[in-house]
Design an enzyme around this catalytic site. Structure first.
Site, PDB file in Angstrom:
ATOM      1  N   GLU A 289     -12.090   0.301  37.954  1.00  0.00           N
ATOM      2  CA  GLU A 289     -12.805   1.039  39.001  1.00  0.00           C
ATOM      3  C   GLU A 289     -11.918   1.040  40.235  1.00  0.00           C
ATOM      4  O   GLU A 289     -11.612  -0.015  40.789  1.00  0.00           O
ATOM      5  CB  GLU A 289     -14.157   0.375  39.262  1.00  0.00           C
ATOM      6  CG  GLU A 289     -15.063   0.394  38.035  1.00  0.00           C
ATOM      7  CD  GLU A 289     -15.255   1.787  37.468  1.00  0.00           C
ATOM      8  OE1 GLU A 289     -15.821   2.654  38.156  1.00  0.00           O
ATOM      9  OE2 GLU A 289     -14.820   2.037  36.323  1.00  0.00           O
ATOM     10  N   CYS A 323     -14.806   1.544  49.161  1.00  0.00           N
ATOM     11  CA  CYS A 323     -14.288   2.599  48.291  1.00  0.00           C
ATOM     12  C   CYS A 323     -15.076   3.880  48.501  1.00  0.00           C
ATOM     13  O   CYS A 323     -14.582   4.970  48.275  1.00  0.00           O
ATOM     14  CB  CYS A 323     -14.343   2.163  46.841  1.00  0.00           C
ATOM     15  SG  CYS A 323     -15.980   1.626  46.368  1.00  0.00           S
TER      16      CYS A 323
HETATM   17  P1  NAD Z   1      -5.885  -4.331  45.085  1.00  0.00           P
HETATM   18  O1  NAD Z   1      -5.572  -3.384  43.994  1.00  0.00           O
HETATM   19  O2  NAD Z   1      -4.848  -4.717  46.037  1.00  0.00           O
HETATM   20  O3  NAD Z   1      -6.432  -5.699  44.465  1.00  0.00           O
HETATM   21  C1  NAD Z   1      -7.529  -5.733  43.560  1.00  0.00           C
HETATM   22  C2  NAD Z   1      -7.444  -7.006  42.754  1.00  0.00           C
HETATM   23  O4  NAD Z   1      -6.260  -6.955  41.954  1.00  0.00           O
HETATM   24  C3  NAD Z   1      -7.305  -8.267  43.608  1.00  0.00           C
HETATM   25  O5  NAD Z   1      -7.972  -9.333  42.979  1.00  0.00           O
HETATM   26  C4  NAD Z   1      -5.823  -8.506  43.590  1.00  0.00           C
HETATM   27  O6  NAD Z   1      -5.523  -9.853  43.868  1.00  0.00           O
HETATM   28  C5  NAD Z   1      -5.501  -8.131  42.161  1.00  0.00           C
HETATM   29  N1  NAD Z   1      -4.100  -7.866  41.841  1.00  0.00           N
HETATM   30  C6  NAD Z   1      -3.082  -7.524  42.664  1.00  0.00           C
HETATM   31  N2  NAD Z   1      -1.944  -7.356  41.950  1.00  0.00           N
HETATM   32  C7  NAD Z   1      -2.254  -7.585  40.655  1.00  0.00           C
HETATM   33  C8  NAD Z   1      -1.509  -7.545  39.443  1.00  0.00           C
HETATM   34  N3  NAD Z   1      -0.218  -7.240  39.388  1.00  0.00           N
HETATM   35  N4  NAD Z   1      -2.155  -7.818  38.290  1.00  0.00           N
HETATM   36  C9  NAD Z   1      -3.465  -8.116  38.295  1.00  0.00           C
HETATM   37  N5  NAD Z   1      -4.213  -8.168  39.407  1.00  0.00           N
HETATM   38  C10 NAD Z   1      -3.625  -7.903  40.580  1.00  0.00           C
HETATM   39  O7  NAD Z   1      -7.159  -3.741  45.840  1.00  0.00           O
HETATM   40  P2  NAD Z   1      -7.913  -4.390  47.080  1.00  0.00           P
HETATM   41  O8  NAD Z   1      -7.124  -4.144  48.300  1.00  0.00           O
HETATM   42  O9  NAD Z   1      -8.340  -5.789  46.758  1.00  0.00           O
HETATM   43  O10 NAD Z   1      -9.248  -3.539  47.110  1.00  0.00           O
HETATM   44  C11 NAD Z   1      -9.333  -2.298  47.737  1.00  0.00           C
HETATM   45  C12 NAD Z   1      -9.291  -1.191  46.704  1.00  0.00           C
HETATM   46  O11 NAD Z   1     -10.373  -1.358  45.806  1.00  0.00           O
HETATM   47  C13 NAD Z   1      -9.463   0.178  47.321  1.00  0.00           C
HETATM   48  O12 NAD Z   1      -8.582   1.067  46.693  1.00  0.00           O
HETATM   49  C14 NAD Z   1     -10.912   0.511  46.986  1.00  0.00           C
HETATM   50  O13 NAD Z   1     -11.184   1.887  46.955  1.00  0.00           O
HETATM   51  C15 NAD Z   1     -11.060  -0.116  45.650  1.00  0.00           C
HETATM   52  N6  NAD Z   1     -12.453  -0.361  45.312  1.00  0.00           N
HETATM   53  C16 NAD Z   1     -13.032   0.407  44.343  1.00  0.00           C
HETATM   54  C17 NAD Z   1     -14.367   0.220  44.017  1.00  0.00           C
HETATM   55  C18 NAD Z   1     -15.028   1.046  42.949  1.00  0.00           C
HETATM   56  O14 NAD Z   1     -16.119   0.696  42.518  1.00  0.00           O
HETATM   57  N7  NAD Z   1     -14.429   2.120  42.494  1.00  0.00           N
HETATM   58  C19 NAD Z   1     -15.112  -0.739  44.689  1.00  0.00           C
HETATM   59  C20 NAD Z   1     -14.485  -1.512  45.671  1.00  0.00           C
HETATM   60  C21 NAD Z   1     -13.156  -1.318  45.974  1.00  0.00           C
END
Ligand code: NAD
Length: 521
Positions: A289, A323
């Site tokens: 997501e 998001c």
């Molecule tokens: P991010 O992609 O930076 O991180 C998300 C998660 O992935 C965190 O736990 C992070 O530590 C982890 N991560 C980072 N690198 C990784 C890797 N190489 N392998 C595995 N995991 C890794 O996103 P963020 O800044 O934490 O969150 C914001 C984003 O989330 C925005 O793009 C937002 O739109 C999205 N979001 C989407 C929804 C939805 O339901 N569609 C809901 C909330 C947030």
């Protein structure tokens, strides 16, 4: 099966416009303030584990203040967590679904009793104001209550047509061990929902929370313990993404990854999980997501006051770090100037300040996010007319907190960077449309399709938007944030993700496989 629980309903919010309620919540903030700065262990097989290295969580509104330190896991702890999860899953998955559902209902009860304590932690760890913090905890409770009720039906045989001379049964079974990777923005709600969905279905998981908000994950583990979950069903590995991310996704024992976050990370997980590792005899499933570039259309028939209220609430709630946040305001030419004026007036009234003091707009999550948004603000100045904001708030920075002014940028072209890329901060691109057709075209003109909105009084246009506005969640004549579990299943299309629909009727089913048995008599 008869539902033994009271019918599902969403958790009500406190009335923070009542000074007595505010005073009582401030007491909770004081109590939690006294607990800041502690060290929190990993939890593997129900046991606390420390490693000698730590990651630090700091208060975005006062970066010098440590919220806590969380143990940093390495390869040994990854190994231990997989072993614990595999062992625990065998017995957890074999339990009657009702047994697991009761454990989750108990977890909801624990969370409900601790709502304000958890909300207070969110004020410090994520800079959510009171309402945003409590709404996140309420959503976490709702996920538990809603998914527990879905799980009550999992042991039933799935209906199929009978066939002469045979008995045919289709039953659901858990997938196995999965990795849960939530973001920091709905720090308790998304973590809870993405854990509880698979776990109530009989899977075991390893949580890798965001390094920006690890302490709330530790509190979650504490509540699982209080609710009596068996050891190993949920394991917590806090630490650095560079150490944990790929290692967990790549591991041959991972059967599914339940991820919420940015497109960049989601795509990386999608690719890596597709590769079958030596010794791996299954395909990994990924539930991804991801982000949004959410647009709200206002046409010439709209109630402009209501539209302006919705725009400001949708854009600047939690500093635009949702998001679902409205990051594109698409206004039909005939009412453009009038609407924009109302939005400017309302945005000017927003108070920027500490979450502890319940400001409307608080600090963004950390330095990295502050710098990323600031760089988009430089681009914004090239790509449109900055009507309001456009930079850091007074006194922002390492000492003062990661504060940015709510920013409105007018006359932005639909293909401009700030109209196409997710900024994830308090920044709105305002786009002028010739008419409703043009507005719809602009709205659909990004790779994302998560949330969207339309303000109009015309039934024919509402119907067109229902059909043609390509977005996972469409809101008509209201703000585009704040979906409710069980009422508005949430999730997007296209680059916004795999459409898992959190809080939807099929969510728990995603984490199950169906087995069909045919016996000929
Ligand atoms: P991010 O992609 O930076 O991180 C998300 C998660 O992935 C965190 O736990 C992070 O530590 C982890 N991560 C980072 N690198 C990784 C890797 N190489 N392998 C595995 N995991 C890794 O996103 P963020 O800044 O934490 O969150 C914001 C984003 O989330 C925005 O793009 C937002 O739109 C999205 N979001 C989407 C929804 C939805 O339901 N569609 C809901 C909330 C947030």
């Amino acid at each position: 099966m008869m539902d033994p629980f009271v019918p599902y309903d969403v958790t009500p919010y406190s009335d923070f416009s009542d000074p007595n309620v505010v005073a009582a919540f401030r007491g909770e903030l004081t109590a939690v303030r006294d607990r800041l700065g502690q060290d929190w262990p990993l939890i593997i097989d129900g046991e606390p584990v420390t490693t000698g290295s730590w990651i630090e969580s700091t208060d975005p509104c006062a970066p010098g203040r440590r919220v806590g330190r969380a143990a940093a896991a390495g390869p040994d702890q990854i190994e231990a967590a997989f072993r614990a999860a595999e062992r625990a899953q065998a017995s957890w998955g074999a339990l009657p679904a009702a047994h697991r559902a009761r454990a989750v209902v108990k977890l909801a009860a624990v969370m409900r009793r601790r709502t304000w304590e958890l909300s207070a932690w969110e004020v410090f760890e994520a800079a959510k104001n009171y309402r945003e913090a409590e709404a996140d905890v309420a959503e976490a409770i709702d996920f538990c209550e809603y998914y527990a009720r879905q799980a009550m039906e999992l042991d039933d045989i799935v209906p199929t047509y009978p066939y002469p001379g045979e008995e045919n049964t289709a039953t659901l079974q858990p997938i196995g061990v999965g990795v849960v990777i939530p973001p920091w923005n709905f720090l308790l709600a998304i973590l809870t929902g993405t854990v509880v969905g698979p776990v109530v279905a009989g899977n075991a998981v390893i949580i890798k929370p965001s390094p920006k908000t690890p302490i709330i994950a530790s509190l979650f583990m504490d509540m699982l313990h209080e609710a009596g979950f068996p050891p190993g069903v949920v394991n917590l590995l806090t630490g650095e993404d560079a150490v944990l991310g790929d290692a967990l996704v790549d591991d041959r024992r991972t059967r599914f990854v339940n991820f919420t976050g940015s497109v960049a990370t989601g795509l990386r997980i999608h690719e890596r999980a597709a590769k079958v590792q030596p010794g791996q005899h299954h395909l990994k499933k990924t539930f991804l997501e991801m982000g949004g570039k959410d647009g709200m259309i206002v046409d010439e028939t709209a109630d402009l006051d209501a539209a302006a209220d919705a725009a400001v609430a949708g854009a600047f709630g939690f500093q635009g770090q949702k998001c679902s946040a409205m990051s594109r305001l698409i206004v039909v030419d005939a009412v453009h100037d009038a609407l924009v004026q109302k939005v400017v007036e309302r945005t000017k009234l927003l108070e920027v300040g500490p979450a502890e003091e319940n400001a409307d707009v608080c600090a963004v999550i950390d330095r990295a996010q502050f710098e990323k948004i600031s760089s988009y603000l430089e681009t914004a100045a090239q790509e449109g007319e900055v009507l309001l904001g456009g930079g850091p708030a007074a006194g922002a920075g390492e000492q003062g907190g990661w504060y940015l002014q709510p920013t409105l940028v007018a006359d932005v072209a639909p293909d401009a960077t700030i109209a196409q890329e997710e900024i994830f901060g308090p920044v709105v691109a305002i786009l002028r449309a010739r008419d409703f057709d043009h507005a719809l075209e602009i709205a659909n003109g990004t790779p994302y399709a998560l949330t969207g909105g339309v303000f109009t009084r015309l039934r024919s246009r509402i119907e067109r938007a229902r059909r043609e506005f390509r977005t996972g969640n469409l809101y008509v004549n209201r703000k585009i944030t704040g979906s409710l579990v069980g009422i508005q299943p949430f999730g997007g299309f296209d680059m916004s993700g795999t459409n898992a629909k959190a809080g939807g009727p099929d969510y728990v089913r995603l984490f199950l496989e169906m087995k069909t048995v045919t016996e000929r008599f």
